[in-house]
Each structure stands twice: as C-alpha cells, then as structure tokens.
Design an enzyme around this catalytic site. Sequence first.
Site, mmCIF file in Angstrom:
data_model
loop_
_atom_site.group_PDB
_atom_site.id
_atom_site.type_symbol
_atom_site.label_atom_id
_atom_site.label_comp_id
_atom_site.label_asym_id
_atom_site.label_seq_id
_atom_site.Cartn_x
_atom_site.Cartn_y
_atom_site.Cartn_z
ATOM 1 N N CYS A 64 -1.377 11.771 -7.386
ATOM 2 C CA CYS A 64 -2.236 10.658 -6.990
ATOM 3 C C CYS A 64 -1.436 9.832 -5.991
ATOM 4 C CB CYS A 64 -2.672 9.843 -8.215
ATOM 5 S SG CYS A 64 -1.289 9.189 -9.169
ATOM 6 N N ASP A 65 -1.718 8.568 -5.881
ATOM 7 C CA ASP A 65 -0.996 7.743 -4.916
ATOM 8 C C ASP A 65 0.446 7.490 -5.338
ATOM 9 O OD1 ASP A 65 -0.789 6.218 -2.538
ATOM 10 O OD2 ASP A 65 -1.091 4.383 -3.698
#
Length: 103
Positions: A64-65
């Site tokens: 994810c980020d």
Amino acid sequence: MFPVETISAKMLDYYVGRRDTLIIDLREKEFYMHSHVKGAVNMPYGEIDGYTAFPKGKILVLYCDRGGASLLLARQLAKLGYCTRSVIGGFGAYRGRNLVISP
C-alpha cells in the site's frame, strides 16, 4: 494477532515476474496509474469486498502507501490459508528497478 511474513521494499524486486507470485497494489487507482511496481495489479484496499478474488496457491505480495493496510490485509488472508507477504514501508519505501512511472 496472526504472524505474517514481512519483506523489505528492496526485496520486492525478487518477486517481480515470478509465476508463483501475484503482486497487489492496494492504493487508490489514481496513485497506481501514476506509478507502480511492474506487473502489480491494482485492487484498492477500500474496494475489496470479500477474499474470493485472490488466487490460492500463489504468493500474494501486498503493498500500500506506507505498509499499514497491506499488513492488515496480509494477516486476514493468512488466517484464511493464503501465503502472503507484506512490504514494510509500502510503496513509499520502494526504490527498485521495476518501477513503472506513467507520463
């Protein structure tokens, strides 16, 4: 808490292009479209409805980020018998050779 294997962002390059692996980008589509890891499929975390979309028998490498959402999902999937890896630091930590940047 269920143990999940975590990998460094640098280690992500090891999984790119492997037939036994599916790399999943959990970020929103606009971020994926701007840049992502080569071969990764985009499945935004907020849009995942159930776990039937994931193939059994493959290593699921999730990012994810920053790493939080991928770790949560990796734990949930591991409880269901999936083989998972979560990238520590997420896409923000990735500086590998398999970076795809859209013009």
